[in-house]
Design an enzyme around this catalytic site. Sequence first.
Site, mmCIF file in Angstrom:
data_model
loop_
_atom_site.group_PDB
_atom_site.id
_atom_site.type_symbol
_atom_site.label_atom_id
_atom_site.label_comp_id
_atom_site.label_asym_id
_atom_site.label_seq_id
_atom_site.Cartn_x
_atom_site.Cartn_y
_atom_site.Cartn_z
ATOM 1 C CG ASN A 9 -12.272 -33.578 46.330
ATOM 2 O OD1 ASN A 9 -12.696 -34.300 45.415
ATOM 3 N ND2 ASN A 9 -12.241 -32.256 46.244
ATOM 4 C CE LYS A 11 -8.985 -31.333 44.790
ATOM 5 N NZ LYS A 11 -8.140 -30.144 44.819
ATOM 6 C CG HIS A 94 -13.681 -28.212 45.783
ATOM 7 N ND1 HIS A 94 -12.772 -27.573 44.976
ATOM 8 C CD2 HIS A 94 -12.970 -28.915 46.697
ATOM 9 C CE1 HIS A 94 -11.542 -27.894 45.387
ATOM 10 N NE2 HIS A 94 -11.636 -28.703 46.424
ATOM 11 C CD GLU A 96 -10.108 -28.153 42.571
ATOM 12 O OE1 GLU A 96 -10.739 -29.215 42.442
ATOM 13 O OE2 GLU A 96 -9.015 -28.069 43.167
ATOM 14 C CD GLU A 166 -10.909 -27.841 50.379
ATOM 15 O OE1 GLU A 166 -10.216 -28.835 50.584
ATOM 16 O OE2 GLU A 166 -11.542 -27.674 49.323
ATOM 17 N N GLY A 172 -3.542 -27.732 46.205
ATOM 18 C CA GLY A 172 -2.719 -28.296 45.138
ATOM 19 C C GLY A 172 -1.395 -27.580 44.935
ATOM 20 C CB SER A 213 -0.917 -28.283 50.488
ATOM 21 O OG SER A 213 -1.009 -27.809 49.150
HETATM 22 P P1 13P Z 1 -4.917 -30.751 47.884
HETATM 23 O O1 13P Z 1 -4.900 -31.599 49.139
HETATM 24 O O2 13P Z 1 -4.467 -31.500 46.669
HETATM 25 O O3 13P Z 1 -4.252 -29.430 48.081
HETATM 26 O O4 13P Z 1 -6.473 -30.428 47.599
HETATM 27 C C1 13P Z 1 -7.259 -29.943 48.630
HETATM 28 C C2 13P Z 1 -8.665 -29.928 48.172
HETATM 29 O O5 13P Z 1 -9.044 -29.147 47.318
HETATM 30 C C3 13P Z 1 -9.581 -30.913 48.761
HETATM 31 O O6 13P Z 1 -10.896 -30.651 48.406
#
Ligand code: 13P
Length: 257
Positions: A9, A11, A94, A96, A166, A172, A213
């Site tokens: 992803n 982002k 997601h 976010e 997640e 992150g 992560s």
């Molecule tokens: P990270 O791998 O940067 O922690 O992000 C995970 C994520 O949100 C994947 O959708």
Amino acid sequence: MRTPFLAGNWKMHKTIPEALELVNALKGPLGEIKGVKKAVCPSFVALAPVAEALKGSDILLGAQNMYWEEEGAYTGEVSPLMLKGLCDLVIIGHSERRQYFGETDETVNKKIKAALAHGLDPIVCVGESLEQNRAGETESFVGSQVRAAFEGITAEQAKGIVVAYEPIWAIGTGIAATPEEANRIIGEVVRGTLAELYGDEIAQQMIIQYGGSIKPANVEALMSQPEIDGGLVGGASLKAGDFITLVEVTARVKGLA
Ligand code: 13P
């Protein structure tokens, strides 16, 4: 046996030239690794050029979001009709998007149904916040997210849906869930809820990813867990070398290489 599946992803990262550079670096090495499903999910604007660059490769292409209506006066939105034929997959719900863009369990459910209606395979994200985790609410919250996401979805449809667990506190932050805890939540809560909804046989066939992560240093431990069928990867999917390592290690750990 469930085919492990790793999706990147990206982002809100990578301009079109940067996206092409990354995908061109991934194509050859990932093509060599068999038995693991792989996908990249760039921004909307990079989808068409990346699709072109991926022609002839087995890397799947996903969008990071979409609206549920086919067309209309919805300024700034992208519809399933626009993604159909361009992408294989779409990430839905997601954290976010839930946190910053007002997605709810209800909009997530509508989007899943719209994706299925147009032949796009959804990756549906669930996961608890740090506060919920500390309050001991992980099981009830994640279970309720799964139930709400799959409301009105048939068993036949459910089989094609990937769920990504997640935990928000792991995204992150560099601090992944422990492999044992991720395995427990995925097995007991996510797959357990799917088993209540659709029966054990179907739940056992469904792909459930871990996200938060994942990096070269922890991928072996995470993917060694039997309930974790792959990952939804943010930061480490932006570097070709790291993402290739994640896929290689997954293939090895799952006994495919
Ligand atoms: P990270 O791998 O940067 O922690 O992000 C995970 C994520 O949100 C994947 O959708």
